[in-house]
Structures are given as C-alpha cells and as structure tokens.
Scaffold this motif. Structure first.
Motif, mmCIF file in Angstrom:
data_model
loop_
_atom_site.group_PDB
_atom_site.id
_atom_site.type_symbol
_atom_site.label_atom_id
_atom_site.label_comp_id
_atom_site.label_asym_id
_atom_site.label_seq_id
_atom_site.Cartn_x
_atom_site.Cartn_y
_atom_site.Cartn_z
ATOM 1 N N TRP A 84 3.113 5.546 -6.036
ATOM 2 C CA TRP A 84 2.853 5.488 -7.474
ATOM 3 C C TRP A 84 1.631 6.332 -7.844
ATOM 4 O O TRP A 84 1.623 6.998 -8.883
ATOM 5 N N GLU A 85 0.608 6.328 -6.992
ATOM 6 C CA GLU A 85 -0.578 7.122 -7.295
ATOM 7 C C GLU A 85 -0.276 8.618 -7.228
ATOM 8 O O GLU A 85 -0.910 9.411 -7.928
ATOM 9 N N ARG A 141 -9.688 2.050 -1.160
ATOM 10 C CA ARG A 141 -8.237 1.847 -1.209
ATOM 11 C C ARG A 141 -7.669 1.399 0.135
ATOM 12 O O ARG A 141 -6.586 0.839 0.207
ATOM 13 N N ARG A 157 2.100 1.655 -3.461
ATOM 14 C CA ARG A 157 0.967 2.012 -4.310
ATOM 15 C C ARG A 157 0.622 3.500 -4.154
ATOM 16 O O ARG A 157 0.312 4.195 -5.127
ATOM 17 N N GLN A 184 0.828 -1.207 0.000
ATOM 18 C CA GLN A 184 0.000 0.000 0.000
ATOM 19 C C GLN A 184 0.865 1.261 0.000
ATOM 20 O O GLN A 184 0.522 2.259 -0.645
#
Length: 713
Positions: free
Chosen positions: A23-24, A625, A20, A17
């Motif tokens: 990256w987001e 998320r 992630r 997470q």
C-alpha cells in the motif's frame, strides 16, 4: 568481537507488514501495472489479425448391401480415426489443396522468403534457402490444425489466415479433397481386389470339388453311410439295439418278479384274490362269480332246509368243483408267468449277442472315420475359403462403380467466413498483462520487505495467554528496606496499590555505598543465573544521568567476565557518546532498514570488554516501520551475549511493552536521586504493562568516570 547467532525458528512472516508495504508503494505498483497493460495493448494492436474457420467430418464406414447381409461392418476404432487425422495433414493432400486454390501465388504463404539474421551475417538458415513450394507448404502447415473431438468420431479441420474468406475456403477444400482421395483409393483397391480374386476363385472351386469327391468315395468304400449329420448306419443300429436290450431286460425282471410273487403266495396258502395277475384273468373272474352265486343259494336254502337235504348237498358239491377249477386256473396263470419270464430271458440273450457284434463293427468303423473326418475337414476348409473369396469378390465388384464407392467420412459442418478475428484478443491480452504486471510488482515489493527483514517478526505466545500469566502471578506484599536487605543483593521492588508503610528508597547520602541499589549490588544481582537469556531494559527517568549509570554497570559486568552488550535506544545517544569515538557509526536503525548487517552494527566499548549497538545513521521513521523486528533481534543477541542491556532513556511502561511485543524482560530503573512517589508510580506502571521483575539502580557515578569529558568532547 563475539559472534551473533540468529534463531530462525523464532521468526514468522508479518503479513500485515507485507500488505502495508504494498500500500505504501501503491504508486509504483500502479505505474508498473499501467505500463504492462499499455505495452501489451500496443503490442497486441500492432499484430496482424488472424481469422480461423473450421470444417467438421464424421468418420464412419459406409455399409454396402453385401456387407449388410453379412452382418454389417464395425465402427472405426481410435487408431483408425487417428490415422485419418494424419492423412488430413499429409503433404500430398496439402499440395493438391494449394494448387487448386493457387495458394503459391499469395504472399501470406511465401514464408517470408528470407533467411533471417543468420542469412544477413552469412551463416545461412531460415526459410530463404527453401524452394517456394516448400515455403508455402510450411506456412500452410503452421496455419492448419486437425484434431479429433474428444469422445467422438468427429474430426475438425481448422485453418487460420489473414483473409477470413480464404480461411473458410481452405477448410472446406481440405474436406472435399480428402473425401475425393478416399473415394478414389477405395475404387482402386476394389479393382485390384477383383482382378486378383478371379483366378483364385476358379482354382478353389476345383479343389473343393476334388475334396468332396474324395469324401464321398471313402464313405462308400468303407460303408460309412450317414443317417444324420452326426451319426452313421452302424452307430444308429448300435443305439437301437442298446435301447431294445434295455427294454427287454426290464420286461424280464418284471415277469420274474410277478411269477415269484404268485408262487410264494400259493405256497404259503395265502389269499389269491389279492394277486393282480390272478384276479385279472377272465376265467378266474367267471369262476369267482359262480362261486359267489352258489354260496348265496346255500345261504338262502339253509334257512328253510336241513343240512342233509339233497339240494343243499348238491349245491355244496358244485361249490367244491368251482373252487377246484379256480386253483387249477391259478396254476395255469403261474405257468404263463414263468413262460413269459423265460421268453424275455431268451430275447435278452439274443440282443446281448447282437449288441456285442455291433460294437465290434462300430470299432472297425471308428478307425475308418478318423481318415474320413480328416478328408471332411480339408473339404470344409476349402469350401469356407471359397465362400470368403466369393463374398470379397462380390463386395469388390459392387464397389467398382464410382457412384457406389463413397468415402468413410461425411461433412457434418462446413466452414463459414468468420466475422471476428481469432488472434490477437486485445482486451484479454491487456487484462492478463496488467494482472501479471501487478502481481510481479507486488511480489517484488514483498521480496524486498522479506530480504530486508522488515516483514519478519518473532513467534510469541498469544496475548491472552500472556495476560493470563501476568494475572496469575502472585502480587508481592510491600517489603520494608530492612527485609529487602536481608534477602540478598537483588531487591525486587513491589507493585503497590497503597502507600507503603516504610520507605523503599535507600539512603544514598548516609547509607553504605555498596548496598543492594548501588552499582556493585545491582551488577551482582544481574550477573546471577536467574536472568540468563532475558534482556535487561534500562529506563532512565532522569535522562542522560541515568543512561551514564547504565553504561557504567555494563562495564562492571564485563569486568566480571561476562559477555555484555548495550543497545542504545535513547533519544540523545548518551551510551553511544560514552562508549564510542564517533556518532556516525552504523547501528540499530541501519539494521532495521536493511542497510547494515549484525556484524556491522556491533562495536567495542572504549574502556571495557563490553560491546555497544549505537543508534545508527539511517532515517528514524523508516526504521520505526520495522520496529516489530526488535524482539527477534534481542532473541539473537541474547543467544550470543550473556547479558544484553537495552537503554531506552525516559520511556513509559506501555512504550516498553509495545517495543518488546510480549517478550519477557528485566526492567532496570536508573535514578541518581530517587523520588519515592515517582518510583512507586513507575513500578506500578511497569507491573500493569506485564513486567513484574523491576530493579533499582541508584547513586552517583563513581569517581573517575569520563562521562563529563566525553560529553564535552
């Protein structure tokens, strides 16, 4: 409202997470990285370029001829080299270099000439209050670096300047001035040393002459003449007499032993021919030869003559006479041995008496030698001091020549004009700044994820162990409704692979109202201690009707004295509509996105002591998320409440498994009008998802329910 405890031991960081989230937000991270690199590039490009030059010196003593004859000088130690490093940074040396190169006239060494902000506001401070020369020296020191190369006797002189040519000139000039100062200091020291040693040497010569004269006079007056460096005449005589006495004692003992041996042999009538002292006598040897000759003649004549023959009688008479002579000669040899022993005994007595006299004389001489040795030590000390002064005087005199007084260092590498700037390194600074910006942006994103709780997940067992546990659990056989009724109020619906032989659906229209599948029966089953700490996942295949049954069952549990909480995970929000006055209350989505805390999302039910967690007002996609935090949230709620009921609406067993991520739970299927085939499919589906405990809640809502009124409202 009851408090909610959070079990931090069941929480782990979700690294996936975190990555992630980075990256987001990659655009933001990239923007920060580019901004940091741009600022660093602009800042480094705007700085003044500094060029650095270096001169290297080797610190070593220059050995002179006098020193070489005396064994040479030792190498300088670490303290000596450190002292030379400090000398290279001395103010006098810096001033001389600055004057020789006229650095006081260069703006770079002016030190700014201003007092900075403090001077502007009238508080003083800064370099503006210093004299121009002091400002130049301070600026010089800031650009000068002197250090010792690790593991060597090499000293490096580094100087940085805006002008590359000037940096090399200053570094070389520092070395030249240092060597000149060293040579001048050694020359001055040698001159002072020579002037001081001259009268001291003359005085010491007189003292040495007087001390040696005292030694000679004392030795003559007490007859302590020396035969060598370590012995006197008396000592030598005593040693000689002792050696002679030892030799005479040995001879006496040998003579007495030989005489006693001869005497004992003769007294016993033994053969004297075995005695070496007798056999070695010349007379006895001749007599023995005559005896052998006569015996040979007698033996020859005995073969031809009779025993009474006159010739044989004459030969036997001669043989007797020869033997008598041998005995007489043997007695003379014994007397000679006795005389020899007596002489050596008398010699021993004389030497012993002489030795005793010499011992007495040596004792008296030893008392005198004590004073003599004291005089000799004094003379030796004066002589050694004189020799030391003479060696130092010769060394100082040899160094008084300016050409013979080199410094204890030499240049091994002269500075050259640098071609590239030592500072600033634009490209490395830009790269480091970009990397720092990227790291800071990534850390900020990860901290935001951690503080919001989206990067936290509960600790659960490995999926393989959970799968093995599900497979190891025995699969129950189909149970008829009659047998289920006999087991108690809680009926566990079996997982079946074939059509059951009897119906498992209760007769809600004709059967009793309070059976094991009714509100009261299921509430009684859930209230038992078998499900302490286990959340209840309510699934309503029929939609809102089943959700209303779940809310009503929670109220029954709360009425029985249990602390109950309902979590609304439905798509329509029916539990929230039935239990609260407004739909805009903060709830689960707000907690998952980090916009609310536990204390903000738990609300009381309007018609019971139960509590409810609404859906919430945050964006559903943002909340999804962080849905992996749900097992952790359930763990905290099950510690605060005796029963936690999660109303999921119409969902599949696979969805519930993904939602709980392996956490154990009791599945409650709520259906007003159950369909047997559909129910079997649902039970099998949840069994395959790992949920073996399944309860059925069936039947209409009780009279007086306000569901319709609330929905109308």
């Amino acid at each position: 409202m009851y408090g909610v405890a959070r079990n931090s031991q069941d929480v782990d960081i979700d690294l996936i997470q975190l990555f992630r989230a980075i990256w987001e937000r990659r655009k933001t991270v990239l923007a920060v990285t580019v901004l940091a690199a741009g600022v660093a590039f602009a800042g480094a490009s705007s700085l003044d370029r500094q060029y650095k030059a270096e001169t290297r010196l080797l610190i070593e003593p220059r050995v002179l001829a006098a020193e070489s004859a005396a064994g040479g000088a030792g190498l300088p130690d670490e303290l000596a080299i450190s002292s030379q490093v400090q000398l290279l940074q001395s103010t006098d040396l810096i001033k001389q270099v600055a004057r020789d190169l006229k650095l006081f006239d260069i703006d770079e060494f002016d030190g700014g000439g201003s007092g900075g902000i403090l001077s502007l506001i009238g508080l003083g401070g800064g370099d503006g209050e210093l004299a121009p020369e002091e400002r130049s020296i301070k600026a010089f020191r800031e650009r000068l670096t002197v250090y010792q190369a690790p593991g060597s006797r090499v000293v490096a002189i580094e100087f940085s300047s805006k002008d590359p040519k000037l940096s090399a000139e200053v570094a070389n000039k520092m070395a030249e001035v240092y060597l000149a100062l060293q040579s001048g200091a050694k020359l001055d020291t040698s001159s002072d040393t020579a002037r001081w040693l001259e009268p001291e040497i003359a005085n010491l010569r007189d003292k040495v002459r007087e001390a040696e004269k005292k030694v000679a006079d004392y030795r003559a007056s007490f007859d302590l003449l020396q035969t060598s460096e370590t012995s006197t005449v008396a000592t030598q005589q005593l040693n000689d007499i002792s050696a002679e006495l030892t030799r005479v004692r040995g001879e006496r003992a040998s003579a007495e032993a030989r005489a006693e041996h001869v005497r004992t042999t003769l007294a016993a009538g033994g053969d004297t021919e075995s005695l070496g002292e007798i056999v070695a006598a010349p007379v006895i040897q001749r007599l023995k030869e005559q005896e052998a000759t006569i015996q040979s003649q007698i033996a020859d004549l005995s073969t031809s003559l009779l025993e009474g023959h006159p010739r044989l009688k004459g030969l036997r008479g001669q043989l007797s006479g020869v033997r008598e002579q041998i005995r007489a000669e043997t007695r003379r040899v014994l007397a000679s041995l006795d005389n020899e022993a007596t002489v050596t005994r008398l010699r021993e007595q004389q030497l012993t008496a002489q030795l005793n006299r010499m011992k007495a004389e040596s004792a008296r001489a030893g008392e005198s030698e004590v004073e003599l040795k004291a005089l000799e030590r004094e003379a030796a000390a004066q002589r050694q001091l004189l020799e030391t002064y003479l060696a130092r005087y010769r060394e100082a005199a040899s160094r008084m020549d300016p050409n013979a007084a080199p410094a204890d260092a030499r240049v091994i590498s002269r500075a050259v004009e640098p071609r590239e700037a030592a500072f600033p390194k634009v490209v490395p600074i830009t790269i480091v700044a970009a990397l720092a910006g990227f790291i800071l942006a990534a850390v900020f994103v990860m901290l935001a994820e951690l503080f919001s709780g989206r990067a936290l997940r509960p600790l659960i067992e490995a999926e393989e162990e959970a799968g093995d546990a599900v497979e190891a659990e025995p699969v129950p056989q189909p149970v008829a409704p009659e047998s289920a009724a006999r087991t108690g109020a809680m009926a566990r619906l079996p997982v079946v692979e074939e059509a059951p032989s009897a119906s498992v659906i209760p007769e809600t229209e004709t059967g009793p109202v309070d059976n094991e599948f009714s509100l009261n029966g299921v509430a009684a089953a859930i209230a038992r201690g078998d499900y302490d700490g286990v959340p209840v996942v309510a699934v309503s295949p029929e939609g809102d009707e089943g959700s209303a049954l779940t809310v009503e069952m929670a109220r029954r549990l709360a009425a029985g004295g249990l602390r109950v909480l309902v979590m609304d995970l439905t798509g329509t929000g029916t539990p929230t509509v039935l239990a609260t006055e407004r739909l805009d209350l903060p709830g689960l989505t707000d907690l998952l996105t980090g916009e609310a805390a536990f204390s903000d999302i738990i609300h009381p039910d309007l018609h019971s002591r139960a509590h409810i967690v609404p859906q919430g007002t945050a964006d559903l996609h943002d909340a999804l998320r962080s849905i992996e935090r749900l097992p952790m949230i359930l763990s905290a709620l099950t510690e605060a409440y005796e029963r936690v009921i999660v109303e999921c609406g119409s969902v599949s067993g696979e969805d519930v498994g993904k939602l709980l991520r392996g956490r154990k739970a009791l599945v409650l299927i709520t259906m007003r009008t159950p369909d047997e085939a559909r129910l079997e499919d649902l039970v099998g589906e949840f069994a395959r998802a790992g949920f073996g405990d399944v309860l059925l809640l069936a039947g209409p809502l009780p009279d007086g329910s306000d569901r319709g009124d609330r929905q109308a409202a």
